[in-house]
Design an enzyme around this catalytic site. Structure first.
Site, short mmCIF file in Angstrom:
data_model
loop_
_atom_site.label_atom_id
_atom_site.label_comp_id
_atom_site.label_asym_id
_atom_site.label_seq_id
_atom_site.Cartn_x
_atom_site.Cartn_y
_atom_site.Cartn_z
N MET A 34 0.85 -1.20 0.00
CA MET A 34 0.00 0.00 0.00
C MET A 34 0.88 1.25 0.00
O MET A 34 0.41 2.34 0.34
CB MET A 34 -0.94 -0.01 1.20
CG MET A 34 -1.91 -1.19 1.15
SD MET A 34 -3.45 -0.90 2.04
CE MET A 34 -2.89 -0.64 3.69
N LEU B 299 6.65 3.19 1.53
CA LEU B 299 7.55 2.05 1.66
C LEU B 299 8.61 2.27 2.72
O LEU B 299 9.17 3.36 2.85
CB LEU B 299 8.21 1.76 0.31
CG LEU B 299 7.25 1.47 -0.84
CD1 LEU B 299 8.02 1.16 -2.12
CD2 LEU B 299 6.28 0.34 -0.50
N HIS C 77 9.13 -3.40 3.49
CA HIS C 77 8.72 -3.60 2.09
C HIS C 77 9.93 -3.92 1.22
O HIS C 77 9.88 -4.77 0.34
CB HIS C 77 8.04 -2.34 1.54
CG HIS C 77 6.78 -1.94 2.25
ND1 HIS C 77 6.69 -0.79 3.00
CD2 HIS C 77 5.56 -2.52 2.31
CE1 HIS C 77 5.46 -0.68 3.50
NE2 HIS C 77 4.76 -1.72 3.09
N GLN D 228 -10.45 -2.59 2.15
CA GLN D 228 -10.05 -3.27 3.39
C GLN D 228 -10.09 -2.34 4.60
O GLN D 228 -9.65 -2.72 5.68
CB GLN D 228 -8.68 -3.92 3.23
CG GLN D 228 -7.52 -2.96 3.08
CD GLN D 228 -6.24 -3.68 2.67
OE1 GLN D 228 -6.15 -4.23 1.57
NE2 GLN D 228 -5.25 -3.72 3.54
N ASP E 252 2.33 -9.47 8.87
CA ASP E 252 0.87 -9.61 8.81
C ASP E 252 0.57 -11.10 8.67
O ASP E 252 0.22 -11.59 7.60
CB ASP E 252 0.31 -8.80 7.65
CG ASP E 252 0.67 -7.32 7.78
OD1 ASP E 252 -0.03 -6.62 8.51
OD2 ASP E 252 1.68 -6.89 7.19
N SER F 164 3.98 1.12 8.24
CA SER F 164 3.65 2.47 7.79
C SER F 164 2.90 3.23 8.88
O SER F 164 2.98 4.44 8.98
CB SER F 164 2.80 2.41 6.52
OG SER F 164 3.42 1.57 5.57
P1 AMP Z 1 1.37 -2.94 3.50
O1 AMP Z 1 1.94 -1.89 2.63
O2 AMP Z 1 1.33 -2.59 4.95
O3 AMP Z 1 0.06 -3.50 2.97
O4 AMP Z 1 2.39 -4.16 3.42
C1 AMP Z 1 2.74 -4.73 2.21
C2 AMP Z 1 3.54 -5.98 2.45
O5 AMP Z 1 4.70 -5.66 3.22
C3 AMP Z 1 2.75 -7.03 3.26
O6 AMP Z 1 3.02 -8.32 2.74
C4 AMP Z 1 3.31 -6.86 4.65
O7 AMP Z 1 3.22 -8.02 5.44
C5 AMP Z 1 4.75 -6.53 4.34
N1 AMP Z 1 5.39 -5.84 5.48
C6 AMP Z 1 4.91 -4.76 6.14
N2 AMP Z 1 5.73 -4.45 7.18
C7 AMP Z 1 6.72 -5.38 7.16
C8 AMP Z 1 7.86 -5.62 7.98
N3 AMP Z 1 8.14 -4.85 9.03
N4 AMP Z 1 8.67 -6.65 7.69
C9 AMP Z 1 8.39 -7.47 6.63
N5 AMP Z 1 7.32 -7.30 5.81
C10 AMP Z 1 6.50 -6.27 6.08
#
Ligand code: AMP
Length: 326
Positions: free
Chosen positions: A63, A66, A70, A94, A184, A220
């Site tokens: 989302m 970054l 990410h 969501q 997650d 984020s």
């Molecule tokens: P988001 O942008 O929050 O939807 O996250 C996108 C992807 O990045 C998802 O697969 C998250 O699980 C992963 N992600 C978010 N934070 C972390 C983190 N601290 N370590 C590893 N992966 C992450």
């Protein structure tokens, strides 16, 4: 409104990338900005020649806003695939009406600059109108790991929104691999189940959680924390680590979780849940012998809701119990 701010973001990104190229040109080195596509047709046109050439493709759904978590997904993608597509889409489906869709951080220019450094081939950033055009009427409503009383208990709308958009992203891009963070954890299990149930011909790759030096999982949403909340936030991981150690040592699971929950509240959180679950099915467990076990937590501090999780190491006790040795 949304188009105007997206266009401003893209223009700013172009400026940043040009500036970076200009500076780097002096050192006779050019950073390539990733190509940005905003329609399904453009995405498919870009991906098709890679597929025809037999190149492996990895998708990293995000989302945006970054951070290093990410980017770890992108690096893991690089180890598996010749081509990397990063999607950036803040998915309205969501978020519940009372949640933070409007204020969720958006930082397209900085995101594109970060991805240029990692040689990402393509950024897929559709508008909400492209993802959900007028007349859109289909949802994926997952069960199994999406209905186990964890995130689904507190965010009942959440996994249908995630499953629908992830299903669409996977079908739009048709990658060989899709990278998802263990941060997650329930979402990772839901997406793996969905991919299997819909016979999608790709592999879901889990990536370990990236943390700040003090243990706080990168997110984020950490940007919402004020300094006091930020100072308290590492308690979540500290308590998870402590509880996992106690459980591995054979302490009574229910007592460990009660004390862990109290410690999280003493640190200033309102606890949504702290639970021990089977690491694959996410079903409840009662003792170490039910391993592999994952501890999962969600708690609110101020206006921010944080989640985290860790594996519980089975240790010798679990193995002995499983084989009936006392
Ligand atoms: P988001 O942008 O929050 O939807 O996250 C996108 C992807 O990045 C998802 O697969 C998250 O699980 C992963 N992600 C978010 N934070 C972390 C983190 N601290 N370590 C590893 N992966 C992450």
């Amino acid at each position: 409104m949304r188009h105007a701010s997206a266009a401003r973001g893209l223009a700013a990104a172009a400026l940043i990338v040009c500036a970076r190229v200009a500076v780097l040109n002096q050192a006779k080195f050019v950073v390539m900005a990733p190509r940005v596509v905003r329609t399904v047709q453009a995405l498919r046109r870009a991906v098709m020649p890679w597929r025809t050439a037999g190149e492996r493709i990895a998708l990293v759904p995000t989302m945006g806003a970054l951070h290093a978590g990410h980017l770890a997904l992108v690096q893991a993608a690089r180890r598996r695939a010749r081509r990397i597509v990063v999607s950036i889409f803040v998915n309205p489906a969501q978020f519940a009406p009372h949640e933070d869709f409007g204020s969720y951080p958006r930082a397209l220019a900085a995101d594109l600059a970060a991805l240029a450094d990692l040689s990402v081939d393509l950024v897929w950033t559709p508008s909400a109108e492209v993802m959900y055009p007028p007349g859109f009427a289909t949802r994926i409503v997952p069960e199994g790991p999406a209905a186990v009383g964890l995130e689904d208990r507190f965010r009942p709308h959440f996994f249908a929104g995630v499953a629908t958009v992830v299903g669409k992203l996977l079908i739009q891009c048709m990658p060989d691999f899709a990278m998802f963070g263990e941060k997650d954890y329930q979402q990772l299990k839901v997406v793996a189940r969905l991919t299997q149930d819909l016979d999608l011909p790709l592999k879901i790759i889990p990536v370990p959680t990236v943390r700040e030096p003090d243990g706080l999982a990168l997110s984020s949403r950490n940007a919402y924390l004020n300094p006091l909340e930020r100072a308290a936030a590492p308690a979540l991981q500290r308590v998870l680590v402590h509880c996992a150690g106690e459980i591995t040592r054979g302490e009574l699971l229910a007592r460990v979780l009660d004390e862990g929950g109290a410690a999280i509240e003493r640190a200033g959180f309102v606890l949504d849940y702290l639970e021990a679950r089977h690491a694959d099915t996410l079903q409840p467990v009662t003792a170490l012998k039910d391993c592999p076990i994952r501890l999962l937590v969600a708690a609110r501090i101020g206006k921010t809701r944080l989640i985290d999780n860790i594996a519980v190491s089975g240790g010798r006790i679990a193995k002995r119990a499983k084989h009936g040795i006392s």
